[in-house]
Design an enzyme around this catalytic site. Structure first.
Site, PDB file in Angstrom:
ATOM      1  CB  CYS A 103      -0.903  -0.038   1.410  1.00 14.11           C
ATOM      2  SG  CYS A 103      -1.740   1.649   1.548  1.00 14.11           S
ATOM      3  CB  CYS A 148       0.799   1.167   4.749  1.00  8.38           C
ATOM      4  SG  CYS A 148      -0.761   0.415   5.043  1.00  8.38           S
ATOM      5  CG  HIS A 187      -4.174  -1.212   4.445  1.00  4.86           C
ATOM      6  ND1 HIS A 187      -3.741  -0.187   3.413  1.00  4.86           N
ATOM      7  CD2 HIS A 187      -4.761  -2.331   3.756  1.00  4.86           C
ATOM      8  CE1 HIS A 187      -4.059  -0.890   2.353  1.00  4.86           C
ATOM      9  NE2 HIS A 187      -4.826  -1.937   2.561  1.00  4.86           N
ATOM     10  CG  ASN A 219     -14.322   8.635  -4.899  1.00  2.00           C
ATOM     11  OD1 ASN A 219     -15.351   8.772  -4.868  1.00  2.00           O
ATOM     12  ND2 ASN A 219     -13.473   8.336  -5.910  1.00  2.00           N
ATOM     13  CB  SER A 249      -7.103   2.630  -6.863  1.00  2.00           C
ATOM     14  OG  SER A 249      -6.410   3.822  -6.422  1.00  2.00           O
ATOM     15  CG  HIS A 267      -4.052   3.588   4.153  1.00  2.00           C
ATOM     16  ND1 HIS A 267      -3.497   2.565   4.526  1.00  2.00           N
ATOM     17  CD2 HIS A 267      -4.418   4.625   4.839  1.00  2.00           C
ATOM     18  CE1 HIS A 267      -2.873   3.303   5.767  1.00  2.00           C
ATOM     19  NE2 HIS A 267      -3.490   4.422   5.893  1.00  2.00           N
ATOM     20  CG  HIS A 314      -6.688   7.957   0.916  1.00  2.00           C
ATOM     21  ND1 HIS A 314      -7.319   6.497   0.554  1.00  2.00           N
ATOM     22  CD2 HIS A 314      -6.782   8.348  -0.229  1.00  2.00           C
ATOM     23  CE1 HIS A 314      -7.611   6.471  -0.730  1.00  2.00           C
ATOM     24  NE2 HIS A 314      -7.263   7.411  -1.371  1.00  2.00           N
ATOM     25  CD  GLN A 362      -7.968  12.450  -4.407  1.00  4.32           C
ATOM     26  OE1 GLN A 362      -7.316  13.066  -4.956  1.00  4.32           O
ATOM     27  NE2 GLN A 362      -8.790  11.237  -4.668  1.00  4.32           N
TER      28      GLN A 362
HETATM   29 ZN    ZN Z   1      -2.382   1.043   3.873  1.00  2.86          ZN
END
Ligand code: ZN
Ligand code: ZN
Lengths: 382, 382
Positions: A51, A54, A115, A155, A163, A166, A168, A170
Site C-alpha cells: 500500500c 501505509c 490500513h 472517495n 483504488s 487505506h 484517506h 483528498q
Molecule cells: Zn495502507
C-alpha cells in the site's frame, strides 16, 4: 385525487443547485436484472506492504511515507492541477470556445496509519484529528497566492473508482470556484437578499436569511416518522435532503447557528461534527453489512477568512453555510448500485425510493458497527 | 509562458448547459490501479428464449411480444411516470420544499428482432426504420393531452446498468420539460437574442443566430488534425464537443440548415442521419474491439409542431436545434471505465484526455466493424 408522495410520481426542486429530481416512488418494486458488483472485501490487514499510503512505504513518485501516528498529508504525485504561475489565457478562436487556465494543488490526506480502518471504524478522537488536519490544509492552501477555492472530499470504495482501501481523502485547491459550489453560493446569495416570512431559524451575516439555516430549522421541526432526519446531536444533524438524487444521499448540517466554514467551528461544534460523522458512517456500513462506498465532500467558504479577527458581518464569503454531502451509489444491497445513466444523463436525475423512505431505513440501522457485534448480537462498545 | 491546451490544466465552458469541465491533459499518463469491469460478452445468440424483447417471447407483465419484423414499441411494464390525470400539487410545507406532480408514459422501442445486433451492426435500411419509429412515437406522444416533452434515448451495456443486450431504446414522455433540455433551450433562446458578429453559418427562426448552427459551422472550418470532428457526411457531422465531459463523448449535429426536430428531416437528411449513426457506432465498437457501452439521447423541440403546416418562423419551439449526445463510460480499454465521483460529484466534472485527442483516436478507427473483418484483415463489406 389526493396526492401521496410515496405513490405519485413527482419532481422536487433543489434550491441549492437550481436543479430538479424526478421521483418515481411506485417503481420501487420492479425486479432487478442488471449488473451486480463484486462485494467490497472487508477483511484487510492493518498494514499492507504493497500500500502506498501505509506508514514507511514508498509512493509512486519514489518518495517514502513517514512512519506517521495520526494523519499524514502529501501532494498527489498525479495532481489534476499544477501550481502557479500558469500561462495566460489564449484568445478564444470563437466566442463559444473559451478557455480558462486553472492553477492549484492536490493533496492526499491519510486519516489513520492503519490500513483496515475507515471513518466508521475510527475512534472519535481520531476523527477529530482528521478534522484538525482538514482545517490546517484549508488554512494553508487558502492563504496561498492565486488559490480561490479549496475542495475537501473523500472517495471511498472500488465501486467509486477508488483504488486503495487505506482510509484517506483528498483536498484540491484551485484558482477558480468550481461549477457546483459556485451554483450553491449563488443560491445562498440570492436567498439572503430575498424577502421571506420571518422565522425563528438562525440568521446569516447581517441578520439576513440563510437558505440552509432555514432549511435545517424546518426539517428539525418535522415529526420524525414523516421526516428526513436520520440522526442528530448537540450541534449537527444528518438528514436525507428533500431533493436527494442518490438513494441514500445524506447532508450533514450544523443547525444551532450559521457557521461559514470548518475554520469557524468552536471546540464543542468540532467534537459534535466528529460524532455525527462517526454515527452516520456506522449506520451506512450497517445498512447492507458492508464497507459502504460513497463520495463525500465539504462545501463551505471558498477559502478561510484572511484576517481571523475580521468581523463576520463584513465578509461577503460568510454567506456560505458549512455542510457535508455524502453521495453513496448503493441501491438495494451490497452488490447492486444505482447508475446515473440514460434518462438521467440526457434529461434529469431520477429516483425510486423516496427520501423519507431512505431516512427511515437509515434511522432503523444500529450505531454499533456490525464488525463490532459479537456472535450473540451484543457489543463491547459503549 | 505559452498556453498549450494539451499540457496546461484549464477549464472549458459548456454554452449549452452553462457548466464547466476541468481539463487535466498532463495527467493522461498516470497509472491505472482501479476497478476493472468484466468485458462485455460479444457472442450472443440471434434469438434468446429467456429474453423479454425477442419476438414471440413473454414479458414481465405477462403480455406476449408480437413476432415482429423490424421494430416493436410497447409501454414499459415498470414506467417511471404514470398517465394523466394526476393529482394536483400539494401545498409546499415550506417554500424550500416544493413538489410538482409529473405525468406521462414510458415506451420501450426494440430496434430489431435479432437479439445479437446493435446500431453498429444494423444495415442502414434498418436504422432508418428505427428513426421512422422514433418519429412516429414523437408525434404520437407529443400530441397527447398533458405531454410537454418527449425524451428519446438508449442505454447500452451492462456497464451502464442495462440489463438486456437485445437492441432497444426508450422514450419517456412527460408533462414537464426536464432540467437538462430546459437548460439547453434557455441557452439557445438567450443566444438567439444576443448580438454577435455576423457569420455565414445557417440561421435559426426569424433569421436570428442559433448557438448550435454557429458552433457546428465553426467546427467544420477547423483543420482536421487540430479539430474535434470525427466523421461527416452530406448533412450530419459527428464531433467531440469542445466541452465534452466523458472521454469519448460525441455530438451528432446536422450542419447544413437549422433543423428543430426529427419530424423536420427531409428524406435525404434522414438517410444521412442513419449513415452517421452507423459510422459513429462502428468506430466506437472498433476503438476497444468490444460492444461499446453508452447512453445516447436526442435533444430537439420538446414536442413536434401541432400543425405541421404552420410556418417554422411562427413557432417558438423551433428555437431548438436537433442533436444527439453519445456519453460512453469507457476510458482506456474495454474494461476500464471513467467514474464520475469525488471531485466531480462535489465540485465540477473533470477529464484528462483532451477532446482533440479523443477525436483523433476516433478518427483513426476503421468504419468496418471488427466482427466483420476476416482473419486476414480484409472485409466483405463495401
Ligand atoms: Zn495502507
Ligand atoms: Zn432478445
Amino acid at each position: 385525487m389526493h396526492f401521496d408522495p410515496s405513490t405519485h410520481p413527482h419532481r422536487r426542486y433543489n434550491p441549492l443547485t437550481g436543479e430538479h429530481v424526478l421521483v418515481s416512488p411506485h417503481r420501487t418494486k420492479r425486479p432487478w436484472l442488471g449488473q451486480v458488483e463484486p462485494p467490497q472485501s472487508s477483511i484487510l490487514p492493518s498494514y499492507d506492504p504493497a500500500c502506498y499510503l501505509c506508514p514507511g512505504n514508498s509512493r509512486a513518485g519514489g518518495l517514502q511515507n513517514a512512519v506517521y501516528d495520526n494523519t499524514m498529508v502529501f501532494e498527489n504525485d498525479f495532481a489534476a492541477v499544477l501550481p502557479p504561475p500558469g500561462p495566460v489565457a489564449p484568445a478564444a478562436p470563437h466566442p463559444l470556445l473559451t478557455t480558462e487556465p486553472v492553477q492549484g494543488a492536490c493533496d492526499v490526506l491519510c486519516f489513520h496509519p492503519k490500513h483496515d480502518l475507515t471513518l466508521a471504524r475510527l475512534d472519535l478522537v481520531d476523527i477529530e484529528k482528521v478534522i484538525d488536519e482538514w482545517i490546517a490544509v484549508y488554512y494553508k492552501r487558502g492563504a496561498q497566492e492565486g488559490i480561490n477555492y479549496v475542495q475537501i472530499f473523500e472517495n471511498k470504495g472500488a465501486m467509486m473508482g477508488c483504488s486503495n482501501p487505506h482510509p484517506h481523502g483528498q483536498v484540491w485547491s484551485l484558482s477558480t470556484v468550481p461549477s457546483i459550489p459556485a451554483a450553491e453560493l449563488s443560491s445562498l446569495q440570492r436567498y439572503s437578499l430575498s424577502s421571506l416570512p420571518p422565522s425563528d431559524a438562525p440568521k446569516g451575516p447581517k441578520g439576513r436569511p440563510c437558505l440552509l439555516c432555514e432549511y435545517v430549522h424546518f426539517e428539525m421541526g418535522v415529526a420524525e416518522s414523516e421526516g428526513r432526519v436520520v440522526v442528530k446531536n448537540d450541534h449537527w444533524v444528518a438528514l436525507v435532503p428533500w431533493w436527494a438524487i442518490w438513494p441514500f444521499e445524506v447532508l450533514l448540517l450544523p443547525y444551532r447557528r450559521h457557521i461559514p466554514s470548518i475554520a469557524h467551528l468552536n471546540p464543542s461544534e468540532k467534537a459534535s461534527f466528529a460524532d455525527i460523522m462517526s454515527r452516520m458512517t456506522k449506520r451506512y456500513d450497517n445498512l447492507f453489512s458492508c464497507s459502504f462506498a460513497y463520495s463525500m465532500g465539504i462545501h463551505q467558504r471558498p477559502v478561510p477568512p484572511q484576517d481571523p479577527h475580521s468581523s463576520p458581518e463584513d465578509d461577503e464569503g460568510n454567506i456560505a453555510h458549512l455542510h457535508l454531502h455524502f453521495t453513496p451509489p448503493l441501491l438495494r444491497s451490497a452488490t447492486v448500485r444505482k447508475f446515473l445513466v440514460g434518462f438521467e444523463l440526457m434529461a434529469e436525475p431520477q429516483r425510486d425510493l423516496t427520501p423519507e423512505q431512505a431516512a427511515q431505513r437509515l434511522r432503523d440501522c444500529s450505531e454499533v458497527h456490525y464488525l463490532d457485534l459479537k456472535v450473540d448480537g451484543t457489543s463491547d462498545h459503549p
